[in-house]
Design a protein around this motif. Sequence first.
Motif, PDB file in Angstrom:
ATOM      1  N   TRP A 168      31.939  39.410  -6.297  1.00  0.00           N
ATOM      2  CA  TRP A 168      30.601  39.664  -6.301  1.00  0.00           C
ATOM      3  C   TRP A 168      29.703  38.585  -5.569  1.00  0.00           C
ATOM      4  O   TRP A 168      28.637  38.841  -4.873  1.00  0.00           O
ATOM      5  N   GLU A 179      29.162  42.780  -3.124  1.00  0.00           N
ATOM      6  CA  GLU A 179      29.660  44.171  -3.132  1.00  0.00           C
ATOM      7  C   GLU A 179      30.414  44.630  -4.449  1.00  0.00           C
ATOM      8  O   GLU A 179      30.977  43.663  -4.881  1.00  0.00           O
ATOM      9  N   SER A 180      30.315  45.763  -4.930  1.00  0.00           N
ATOM     10  CA  SER A 180      31.239  45.998  -6.181  1.00  0.00           C
ATOM     11  C   SER A 180      32.771  45.964  -5.856  1.00  0.00           C
ATOM     12  O   SER A 180      33.120  46.212  -5.195  1.00  0.00           O
ATOM     13  N   THR A 184      35.373  47.335  -6.276  1.00  0.00           N
ATOM     14  CA  THR A 184      36.191  48.480  -6.912  1.00  0.00           C
ATOM     15  C   THR A 184      37.616  48.341  -7.116  1.00  0.00           C
ATOM     16  O   THR A 184      38.267  48.812  -8.141  1.00  0.00           O
ATOM     17  N   GLY A 200      26.633  56.572  -9.106  1.00  0.00           N
ATOM     18  CA  GLY A 200      27.164  55.477  -8.175  1.00  0.00           C
ATOM     19  C   GLY A 200      27.146  56.532  -6.911  1.00  0.00           C
ATOM     20  O   GLY A 200      26.549  56.137  -5.715  1.00  0.00           O
ATOM     21  N   SER A 248      21.573  51.851  -9.140  1.00  0.00           N
ATOM     22  CA  SER A 248      21.776  50.689  -8.091  1.00  0.00           C
ATOM     23  C   SER A 248      23.246  49.987  -8.293  1.00  0.00           C
ATOM     24  O   SER A 248      23.702  50.359  -9.526  1.00  0.00           O
ATOM     25  N   SER A 249      23.603  49.577  -7.321  1.00  0.00           N
ATOM     26  CA  SER A 249      24.959  48.834  -7.385  1.00  0.00           C
ATOM     27  C   SER A 249      25.152  47.720  -8.653  1.00  0.00           C
ATOM     28  O   SER A 249      25.754  47.795  -9.399  1.00  0.00           O
ATOM     29  N   GLU A 250      23.833  47.009  -8.635  1.00  0.00           N
ATOM     30  CA  GLU A 250      23.616  45.890  -9.664  1.00  0.00           C
ATOM     31  C   GLU A 250      23.610  46.410 -11.027  1.00  0.00           C
ATOM     32  O   GLU A 250      24.386  45.987 -11.961  1.00  0.00           O
ATOM     33  N   ASN A 283      27.320  47.791 -12.099  1.00  0.00           N
ATOM     34  CA  ASN A 283      28.185  46.725 -12.456  1.00  0.00           C
ATOM     35  C   ASN A 283      27.893  46.115 -13.792  1.00  0.00           C
ATOM     36  O   ASN A 283      28.883  45.688 -14.768  1.00  0.00           O
TER      37      ASN A 283
END
Length: 298
Positions: free
Chosen positions: A127, A132-133, A135, A252, A258-260, A263
């Motif tokens: 991160w 980026e996540s 995954t 998602g 949002s990605s933030e 997470n």
Amino acid sequence: MSDYPSIHVHFKTRFTKDYIEKIMMIKNAYKKTKGFSLSQVSVKLKLIVTGLFLLTFAGFANAAAGLAQDDFVGISFWIISMALMASTVFFLWETQGVTAKWKTSLVVSALVTFIAAVHYFYMRDVWVATGESPTVFRYIDWLLTVPLLMIEFYLILRAIGVASIGIFWRLLIGTLVMLIPGYLGESGYINIWVGFVIGMLGWFYILYEIFYGEAGKAAETQATPAVKYAYKAMCWIVTVGWAIYPIGYVAGYTGVGSSEALNIIYNFADLVNKVAFGLLIWYAATTESQAEPVASKA
């Protein structure tokens, strides 16, 4: 030079004699103990092991150099990883105070938090470096830790003598059905929503087993009060705590979150679902152990 052969023979004979004596001492000690037990390890040795255990991860502190003050996702990764490491030491240390039949459950709890902590170190680095996540690392963590969490249901029932091997296999298979399609969907190997639906079916199967299946019935009718309390609380963690993951999955891929935000939610869900799970097992283990004679602790 003439004395060299006699010195050599004397040294060889003495070395052989000492070696045989040590082998016999080890053999006799093994006969007395009939195996290995965590409680037989001295406190001093455990302190050394704990120190080495923590020093192993000292190098990960260098990763903090790239952590920005306003990077709340990165900060959450850091907080969770430290909490997981502390939980690992706690669960291992507490094996000294429980009876033999509960030690495996606590060790498995420590394995869950240890594996998750290592993955969280790497997820944090991904991160911080890319934004980026992580995954792949997250699913690898889940593929290792979630089956262990499910096995804990079997282990606490086995500790009180009411578990069958069928419970173990049903929970393990249900966990794999829940996780693998989800990863295949997010990785693009199968349709996202096909993977989601199959994963949900696996989760529903797990819920049925722990509430209404053989495991649920055994806990309800045969468990002691402490084990029943821990078992029910664990069931609700699997129900409510785990609901966060499919909600995040849908959010998602529909653009809702949002990605933030996702997470951060995933991170704190992992904290509750792993550490709280272990603490419930610790509660059952210590309560049951205190109710038994001290002589039974091994």
